[in-house]
Design an enzyme around this catalytic site. Structure first.
Site, mmCIF file in Angstrom:
data_model
loop_
_atom_site.group_PDB
_atom_site.id
_atom_site.type_symbol
_atom_site.label_atom_id
_atom_site.label_comp_id
_atom_site.label_asym_id
_atom_site.label_seq_id
_atom_site.Cartn_x
_atom_site.Cartn_y
_atom_site.Cartn_z
ATOM 1 N N TYR A 126 27.104 -13.855 5.387
ATOM 2 C CA TYR A 126 26.474 -14.323 4.152
ATOM 3 C C TYR A 126 27.494 -14.582 3.046
ATOM 4 O O TYR A 126 27.128 -14.840 1.912
ATOM 5 C CB TYR A 126 25.445 -13.305 3.643
ATOM 6 C CG TYR A 126 24.167 -13.242 4.460
ATOM 7 C CD1 TYR A 126 24.126 -13.711 5.767
ATOM 8 C CD2 TYR A 126 23.012 -12.699 3.933
ATOM 9 C CE1 TYR A 126 22.969 -13.643 6.520
ATOM 10 C CE2 TYR A 126 21.841 -12.630 4.670
ATOM 11 C CZ TYR A 126 21.829 -13.100 5.965
ATOM 12 O OH TYR A 126 20.676 -13.022 6.695
ATOM 13 N N LYS A 193 27.915 -4.389 16.359
ATOM 14 C CA LYS A 193 28.128 -5.000 17.666
ATOM 15 C C LYS A 193 29.646 -5.055 17.875
ATOM 16 O O LYS A 193 30.248 -6.130 18.040
ATOM 17 C CB LYS A 193 27.493 -6.412 17.667
ATOM 18 C CG LYS A 193 27.263 -6.985 19.025
ATOM 19 C CD LYS A 193 26.080 -6.398 19.758
ATOM 20 C CE LYS A 193 25.970 -6.996 21.136
ATOM 21 N NZ LYS A 193 24.967 -6.343 21.982
ATOM 22 N N ASP A 226 21.546 -4.031 18.966
ATOM 23 C CA ASP A 226 20.404 -4.397 19.823
ATOM 24 C C ASP A 226 19.668 -3.152 20.307
ATOM 25 O O ASP A 226 18.436 -3.080 20.296
ATOM 26 C CB ASP A 226 20.850 -5.294 20.990
ATOM 27 C CG ASP A 226 22.195 -4.906 21.574
ATOM 28 O OD1 ASP A 226 22.785 -3.904 21.135
ATOM 29 O OD2 ASP A 226 22.660 -5.610 22.496
ATOM 30 N N ASP A 250 19.701 -7.520 6.657
ATOM 31 C CA ASP A 250 18.640 -8.437 6.238
ATOM 32 C C ASP A 250 17.516 -8.444 7.271
ATOM 33 O O ASP A 250 16.333 -8.299 6.955
ATOM 34 C CB ASP A 250 19.241 -9.846 6.074
ATOM 35 C CG ASP A 250 18.304 -10.795 5.344
ATOM 36 O OD1 ASP A 250 17.280 -10.333 4.816
ATOM 37 O OD2 ASP A 250 18.609 -11.998 5.299
#
Ligand code: NAD
Length: 356
Positions: A126, A193, A226, A250
């Site tokens: 972002y 991740k 995940d 987000d």
């Protein structure tokens, strides 16, 4: 009447003006003496002032140091930079805090959810480092990557860059632990991740693990994003504070909103060292805007978070208790919660419950 607090109010777009008026009614009833400095941002500002985020709006926030803000529409794929992203970067509002707790009288699959998402608000995908497909900049970047890393990117690819820094990570980690200690939270779970993105997510994880800060009695764990997502939907009661880089933060904020009854209920705060902007997690909801049926509770609870930030502890708790009372009563609720009531009817019921 003596003015106790000066607050910038930015109604925003879509349902923003409706839920802002509702929140103002409740907050004025809870804490008399708020001076509201109303300023525009978003499409109304573009129409009247020729800018989505006029300088006087930023000035009003800098002056008051605290703002209550409605949602602002970001036209998708139009080349407009998100005003929300711009505001967070301009005021260096590096931490987003989004509590999601099970509310009485709102039936959901899971009960006893009491989570807080702490999202890094200024870096990651972002940051706004965008290279449009086919642009000379994207071509130059492809060339550079070929030289630097021997990597080939397709000529028709658009590229978004994901920066995550040690300094940016350290301040959000520190913020998360300070928040957890101050709010008697027991555990922080960091989502990442790192296996796939060792230089960005991996840095976030390594920096958080290594940071020598006072952790009090707050325990710390990390989880692949995940896996964390799957566990959140199965056993959300297991989690306490989630510490996340910008993009995951987000997405999981909306997931957590869904766990406890929807976007109309979840408040939020964007906090930096100098300024704080309080706003609901939801957007401008163009599908229901102008009909007076938006749920004002997310905006009202954002206002309660703001009152607490201003040291108005009793007022903040009174607003939260009044919201619970109206939800338990079950009669006055907006259509998203299965009721027939208007935005203002809910606000008036909450204001009335303040004195009950
Ligand atoms: P949204 O949150 O506006 O709406 C998603 C769904 O939730 C819609 O069906 C909407 O009707 C419903 N909803 C949202 N808030 C509600 C409320 N208070 N009461 C009842 N129902 C409610 O998300 P979107 O449709 O993806 O986004 C619309 C616009 O808002 C986009 O331009 C987006 O960029 C912007 N947005 C702004 C902010 C912000 O200003 N902080 C945050 C998210 C999205």
């Amino acid at each position: 009447m003596t003015r106790r607090h000066r607050i910038a109010l930015i109604p925003g777009d879509g349902i923003g003006p409706e839920v802002s008026a509702a929140a103002r009614l409740v907050l004025d009833a809870a804490v008399p003496g708020i001076e509201w400095i109303e300023r525009m941002a978003g499409s109304s500002a573009l129409a009247e002032r020729g800018a989505l985020l006029p300088p006087e709006t930023i000035e009003a926030i800098r002056d008051a140091r605290v703002a209550l803000k409605g949602p602002i529409t970001t036209p998708i794929g139009s080349g407009f930079r998100s005003i929300n992203v711009e505001l967070r970067q301009e005021l260096d509002l590096f931490a987003a805090v989004r509590p999601a707790r099970s509310l009485p009288g709102v039936p959901t699959r899971h009960t006893a959810v009491d989570l807080v998402v702490i999202r890094e608000n200024t870096e990651d995908l972002y940051r706004g480092i965008e290279f449009a497909a086919g642009s000379p900049q994207a071509d130059a970047l492809r060339e550079e990557l070929r030289t630097l890393a021997g990597l080939e990117i397709r000529p028709d690819a658009g590229v978004t860059v994901k920066p995550i820094s040690v300094a940016g990570t350290r301040r959000i980690v520190r913020f998360a632990f300070e928040y957890a200690k101050a709010n008697r939270r027991a555990m922080i779970t960091l989502g990442h991740k790192a296996g796939i993105m060792p230089t960005s997510d991996g840095l976030f994880l390594r920096t958080a693990r290594a940071d020598q800060i006072d952790r009090g009695n707050v325990s710390f764990e990390d989880m692949q994003i995940d896996h964390l997502t799957a566990r959140l939907v199965r056993e959300p009661g297991r989690f306490d504070v989630l510490l996340l880089p910008n993009l995951y933060g987000d997405i999981l904020s909306d997931l957590c909103a869904g766990l406890v009854g929807g976007l109309g209920l979840i408040p939020g705060a964007n906090i930096g060292w100098e300024y704080a902007v309080f706003e609901p997690v939801h957007g401008s909801a163009p599908d229901i805007a102008g009909r007076g049926v938006a749920n004002p509770i997310a905006m009202v609870l954002s206002g309660a978070m703001m009152l607490r930030h201003l040291g108005e502890m009793a007022g903040a708790s009174a607003v939260e208790t009044a919201v619970d009372a109206v939800l338990v009563g079950g009669e006055v609720r907006t259509p998203d919660l299965g009721g027939p009531s208007s935005t203002m009817a809910v606000a008036k019921a909450i204001a009335a419950a303040l004195n009950a």
